[in-house]
Design an enzyme around this catalytic site. Sequence first.
Site: not given
Ligand code: NDP
Length: 462
Positions: A15, A35, A43, A48, A51, A99, A177, A181, A302, A310, A340, A435, A440
């Site tokens: 992206s 690439e 994404c 995204c 998903k 793209y 996230y 999800e 990222d 994204t 979100a 409404h 609202e």
């Molecule tokens: P996140 O950073 O959101 O979450 C990682 C999770 O893994 C947390 O709950 C963390 O716990 C846990 N964790 C990390 N290390 C360990 C471990 N060693 N043992 C057990 N649990 C662990 O990462 P995601 O992989 O879910 O997503 C990556 C990123 O991608 C997101 O942060 C977001 O920026 C992006 N994303 C955005 C989306 C959207 O916009 N809808 C959808 C998907 C991804 P703790 O919280 O305790 O640290």
Amino acid sequence: MPGYDLDLFVIGAGSGGIACARRAASYGARVAVAEEGRIGGTCVNRGCVPKKLLVYAAQFRDAFEDAAGFGWRPALPAFEWADLVANKDREIDRLNGIYRDMLAKAGVEYLAARATLVDGHTVGLGNERRTARHVLIATGGRPWRPDGPGVAATLVSDDALALDEFPRRLLVVGGGYIAVEFAGIFAGLGAEVALVVRGEAPLTGFDHDIRAALAEEMAKRGIAIHVRTSTRRVNLDGRSFAVETADGRSLAADQVLFATGRVPNTRGLGLEEAGVSLAGNGAVAVDDGWRTSLPSVFAIGDCTDRRNLTPVAIAEGRALAETLFNANPTRVDYDLVPTAVFSQPPIATVGLTEARARERLGEVDVYMSRFRPMKHALSGRDERTLMKLVVERAGGRVVGCHMLGADAPEIVQGLAVALTAGATKRDFDATVGIHPTAAEEFVLMREPVRPAAGAPEAEAAR
Ligand code: NDP
């Protein structure tokens, strides 16, 4: 100016890279993008887009179940995972084509190859070399899981989007996230889902009321959430997993998904050898203008591991192109990035959580409404929407807006404009509602819950 082949060479057609390349080319820059994987990056291919298509699929369960209260007499139709995956893959192929066309129309040269940085102005593509005035690293990230016995046999999100067989029982490790999800998707599609979260509740960093409400809603949907624990060992016995947790349980599953975060994709690109500094986790270190330690080399998205979203990567890419090729120095405001989570029900948020607002601003008023959406009066579903506004006491500016409930991402996108424009609670109060909607409620909240109207803050604060 030395004779470079190009004005901009972008490594990574996700992206951010694509946004920067197109905007730069629109100002007459000679641009190439390399690439090694599929065009569109995480994404489009593994994030995204696929998903969200799976989220739509999962939401049909609610529609089928809720229909009975509205006079329909449905039987729950059969679900065919293979059809969903095939249709999702077809849509991604279509987007890949779009793209590719977009880049061609913009006059950007597309190179389906792995590129490495040779020096500040040279990129290697196998035995070939290309030179450019500026190089942009936009190589994104990839899933990460902790080492541990048996972990190699588990899935990451890339795999979960393309499983041959639908898992009847899925164990998800993590509470971010992706964990939330995917738990919602697979539960909606009919799997028995459990979540292992090391913290108090899923979604560290989100507003505490939203986190608690999400955990309740997930539990109502049959998702077992094991909090304050982690996995100690993953045992694979034939086709079945038994996962031992740190608190001594053994959890059975057909598949185990580790959604424990993502790391920047920066190794093996020649970055450090060329003089680009990386942080310990491999993130490219950049200044406010996305410039790396090598002045002609920039990095966005990222691979810099800041706000890994994204729309942020796209905003950064466009801002960089404006700065470099349109004499229009542009920055990105990271303070009011709406986001979100496509859980069931979804979450959307912009601005500060209540806790963060108290830390940063001191006195704040909190307005909150929790209600059963009108639709569920007839559907009978036990689901409650939560809406919350955090307001700076001095000046009355709305500094945080949080929602858990149907359509939250669609609603909060509009409110993000209001917060970006500096709207106050008075502006919200002066806005006429639509409404009957859930939205609202955001303009109808009259009395703060914290501090409770008339109560000193010390008594009402938690
Ligand atoms: P996140 O950073 O959101 O979450 C990682 C999770 O893994 C947390 O709950 C963390 O716990 C846990 N964790 C990390 N290390 C360990 C471990 N060693 N043992 C057990 N649990 C662990 O990462 P995601 O992989 O879910 O997503 C990556 C990123 O991608 C997101 O942060 C977001 O920026 C992006 N994303 C955005 C989306 C959207 O916009 N809808 C959808 C998907 C991804 P703790 O919280 O305790 O640290």
